[in-house]
Design a protein around this motif. Structure first.
Motif, PDB file in Angstrom:
ATOM      1  N   ASP A 188      13.237   4.107 -19.432  1.00 25.47           N
ATOM      2  CA  ASP A 188      14.312   3.822 -18.578  1.00 25.47           C
ATOM      3  C   ASP A 188      14.438   4.975 -17.656  1.00 25.47           C
ATOM      4  N   GLY A 189      14.594   5.080 -16.386  1.00 25.99           N
ATOM      5  CA  GLY A 189      14.738   6.219 -15.739  1.00 25.99           C
ATOM      6  C   GLY A 189      13.700   7.236 -15.214  1.00 25.99           C
ATOM      7  N   TRP A 190      12.484   6.562 -15.557  1.00 21.66           N
ATOM      8  CA  TRP A 190      10.988   7.188 -15.344  1.00 21.66           C
ATOM      9  C   TRP A 190      10.957   7.060 -13.905  1.00 21.66           C
ATOM     10  N   TRP A 191      11.238   5.936 -13.054  1.00 24.02           N
ATOM     11  CA  TRP A 191      10.798   5.811 -11.768  1.00 24.02           C
ATOM     12  C   TRP A 191      11.940   6.200 -10.992  1.00 24.02           C
ATOM     13  N   GLU A 192      13.314   6.742 -11.382  1.00 25.70           N
ATOM     14  CA  GLU A 192      14.354   7.196 -10.554  1.00 25.70           C
ATOM     15  C   GLU A 192      13.674   8.470  -9.816  1.00 25.70           C
ATOM     16  N   GLY A 193      14.332   8.257  -8.643  1.00 28.58           N
ATOM     17  CA  GLY A 193      13.989   9.662  -7.651  1.00 28.58           C
ATOM     18  C   GLY A 193      12.660   9.526  -7.117  1.00 28.58           C
ATOM     19  N   GLY A 194      11.905   8.379  -7.618  1.00 29.37           N
ATOM     20  CA  GLY A 194      10.440   8.049  -6.866  1.00 29.37           C
ATOM     21  C   GLY A 194      10.650   7.142  -5.725  1.00 29.37           C
ATOM     22  N   TYR A 195       9.404   6.466  -5.444  1.00 32.14           N
ATOM     23  CA  TYR A 195       9.826   5.555  -4.433  1.00 32.14           C
ATOM     24  C   TYR A 195       8.760   4.319  -4.601  1.00 32.14           C
ATOM     25  N   LEU A 196       8.976   3.145  -3.867  1.00 31.28           N
ATOM     26  CA  LEU A 196       8.190   1.998  -3.772  1.00 31.28           C
ATOM     27  C   LEU A 196       7.693   1.841  -2.714  1.00 31.28           C
ATOM     28  N   GLU A 197       6.354   1.389  -2.486  1.00 32.86           N
ATOM     29  CA  GLU A 197       5.749   1.232  -1.256  1.00 32.86           C
ATOM     30  C   GLU A 197       4.958  -0.244  -1.233  1.00 32.86           C
ATOM     31  N   TRP A 198       5.257  -0.940   0.064  1.00 35.37           N
ATOM     32  CA  TRP A 198       4.385  -2.303   0.058  1.00 35.37           C
ATOM     33  C   TRP A 198       3.922  -2.300   1.503  1.00 35.37           C
ATOM     34  N   ALA A 199       2.827  -3.194   1.632  1.00 36.75           N
ATOM     35  CA  ALA A 199       2.075  -3.307   2.904  1.00 36.75           C
ATOM     36  C   ALA A 199       2.889  -4.464   3.721  1.00 36.75           C
ATOM     37  N   ILE A 200       3.238  -3.947   4.932  1.00 31.36           N
ATOM     38  CA  ILE A 200       3.852  -5.127   5.773  1.00 31.36           C
ATOM     39  C   ILE A 200       2.882  -5.611   7.096  1.00 31.36           C
ATOM     40  N   ALA A 201       3.305  -6.230   8.008  1.00 28.57           N
ATOM     41  CA  ALA A 201       2.364  -6.525   8.941  1.00 28.57           C
ATOM     42  C   ALA A 201       1.593  -5.509   9.687  1.00 28.57           C
ATOM     43  N   GLY A 202       0.248  -5.911   9.874  1.00 25.69           N
ATOM     44  CA  GLY A 202      -0.567  -4.519  10.627  1.00 25.69           C
ATOM     45  C   GLY A 202      -1.093  -3.671   9.477  1.00 25.69           C
ATOM     46  N   GLY A 203      -0.761  -3.795   8.122  1.00 26.29           N
ATOM     47  CA  GLY A 203      -1.026  -2.652   7.382  1.00 26.29           C
ATOM     48  C   GLY A 203      -0.321  -1.580   7.338  1.00 26.29           C
ATOM     49  N   VAL A 204       0.532  -1.514   7.709  1.00 24.21           N
ATOM     50  CA  VAL A 204       1.715  -0.380   7.787  1.00 24.21           C
ATOM     51  C   VAL A 204       2.305  -0.582   6.309  1.00 24.21           C
ATOM     52  N   PHE A 205       2.640   0.773   5.671  1.00 22.58           N
ATOM     53  CA  PHE A 205       3.268   0.885   4.541  1.00 22.58           C
ATOM     54  C   PHE A 205       4.767   0.983   4.617  1.00 22.58           C
ATOM     55  N   GLU A 206       5.702   0.218   4.075  1.00 22.33           N
ATOM     56  CA  GLU A 206       7.045   0.443   4.084  1.00 22.33           C
ATOM     57  C   GLU A 206       7.644   1.124   3.041  1.00 22.33           C
ATOM     58  N   ARG A 207       8.504   2.013   2.774  1.00 20.94           N
ATOM     59  CA  ARG A 207       8.824   2.423   1.646  1.00 20.94           C
ATOM     60  C   ARG A 207      10.444   2.641   1.307  1.00 20.94           C
ATOM     61  N   ARG A 208      10.888   2.739   0.191  1.00 21.59           N
ATOM     62  CA  ARG A 208      12.073   2.757  -0.076  1.00 21.59           C
ATOM     63  C   ARG A 208      12.341   3.663  -1.425  1.00 21.59           C
ATOM     64  N   PHE A 209      13.551   4.499  -1.570  1.00 23.17           N
ATOM     65  CA  PHE A 209      13.660   5.540  -2.538  1.00 23.17           C
ATOM     66  C   PHE A 209      14.304   4.595  -3.661  1.00 23.17           C
ATOM     67  N   ILE A 210      14.085   5.093  -4.756  1.00 20.06           N
ATOM     68  CA  ILE A 210      14.403   4.404  -6.040  1.00 20.06           C
ATOM     69  C   ILE A 210      15.585   5.344  -6.606  1.00 20.06           C
ATOM     70  N   VAL A 211      16.720   4.510  -6.911  1.00 19.85           N
ATOM     71  CA  VAL A 211      17.876   5.200  -7.369  1.00 19.85           C
ATOM     72  C   VAL A 211      18.190   4.421  -8.692  1.00 19.85           C
ATOM     73  N   GLY A 212      17.579   3.790  -9.025  1.00 15.49           N
ATOM     74  CA  GLY A 212      17.954   3.319 -10.570  1.00 15.49           C
ATOM     75  C   GLY A 212      16.724   2.443 -11.265  1.00 15.49           C
ATOM     76  N   HIS A 213      16.585   2.787 -12.450  1.00 13.67           N
ATOM     77  CA  HIS A 213      15.363   1.998 -13.319  1.00 13.67           C
ATOM     78  C   HIS A 213      15.937   1.830 -14.535  1.00 13.67           C
ATOM     79  N   THR A 214      15.772   0.289 -14.791  1.00 13.21           N
ATOM     80  CA  THR A 214      16.147  -0.011 -16.194  1.00 13.21           C
ATOM     81  C   THR A 214      15.256  -1.104 -16.829  1.00 13.21           C
TER      82      THR A 214
END
Length: 275
Positions: A188-214
């Motif tokens: 728990d907590g390992w990913w906090e402060g990191g980010y998640l990314e995923w591909a959306i239309a057109g192969g562009v990657f969208e990202r979001r900051f991680i504020v919690g992990h359990t």
């Protein structure tokens, strides 16, 4: 026949000037092309689609410091729609150019990036700042501090993100909560402060900051627009910018630590008479 007029001559000739403005937007490797003319136009083999765009006046100040730009567009305008739920995680730029029918000479009127989009009724207002604004900002890049100022996975940090990236299959997305069994591969907590990314239309990657992990759940700072149940996503661990197990110890990267962890605790300029 009459000789062709230059761009400058047509611009100065109120009766013969017939300006056409073209808008080129860019996000990573994607681009969109629009014109505010009454028909679509082709410029340099690229088609600029007709769109209802009303812009504010461009004011030229001193030292090439142009003012910001505001565009009023229909609510369903494709650039405005990118900001419908939350702002994209990367920069969207605009180059506004103009030419006069008949001469083919292109002049760049304005260059900058989107700051925000507001929706009012069936219209949207796109607010942009000029490219010169970011060039003229001043301030201290680094300070005398204990914590590390480097951007995780950035050039100064030197940690390769690809080494620590884990690809997971998303089970469920609910608001800012994302569930995947792969998240539980670390404590728990390992990913906090990191980010998640995923591909959306057109192969562009969208990202979001991680504020919690359990366990198998992480909490993001904003809803992950375009991330669907069952999709693959990449997750990167975070750093607390210390020399300890949550920072450089986590990445075995102490030689690149950018802070000053051994700053004396006692202030020589404080009230204590004996330093």
């Amino acid at each position: 026949g009459a000789s062709a007029m230059t761009y400058d001559a047509r611009e100065r000739s109120a009766d013969r000037g017939s300006p056409v403005e073209i808008f080129k937007w860019a996000r990573q490797h994607l681009s969109w092309h629009h014109t505010s003319a009454d028909r679509s136009v082709v410029v340099e083999s690229t088609t600029y689609k007709r769109a209802t765009i009303v812009r504010s006046a461009i004011e030229q100040g001193s030292e090439m410091n142009r003012s910001g730009l505001t565009l009023t567009v229909p609510r369903d305008f494709e650039i405005a729609q990118l900001y419908r739920e939350s702002a994209p995680s990367d920069v969207i730029t605009l180059v506004l150019r103009q030419y006069h029918d008949g001469d083919g000479e292109l002049a760049t009127l304005w260059t900058g990036r989107v700051l925000s989009v507001s929706f009012i009724g069936d219209e949207a207002e796109i607010n942009l700042e000029p490219v010169y604004t970011s060039l003229k900002r001043i301030g201290l890049r680094r300070q005398y501090q204990r914590g590390c100022p480097h951007v995780l996975y950035g050039t100064a940090c030197g940690v390769p993100g690809s080494t620590h990236r884990v690809t997971v299959s998303v089970i469920a997305v609910s608001g800012v909560d994302v569930q995947a069994s792969g998240f539980a591969s670390q404590a728990d907590g390992w990913w906090e402060g990191g980010y998640l990314e995923w591909a959306i239309a057109g192969g562009v990657f969208e990202r979001r900051f991680i504020v919690g992990h359990t366990g198998t759940h992480i909490e993001l700072d904003h809803p992950p627009v375009g991330l669907l149940d069952g999709a693959d996503a990449n997750i990167y661990p975070g750093c607390d910018h210390s020399t300890g197990p949550g920072g450089c110890g986590k990445f075995d990267n102490l030689p690149n630590y950018g802070g000053m962890p051994n700053i004396p605790q006692k202030n020589p300029f404080g009230p204590d008479p004996i330093y």
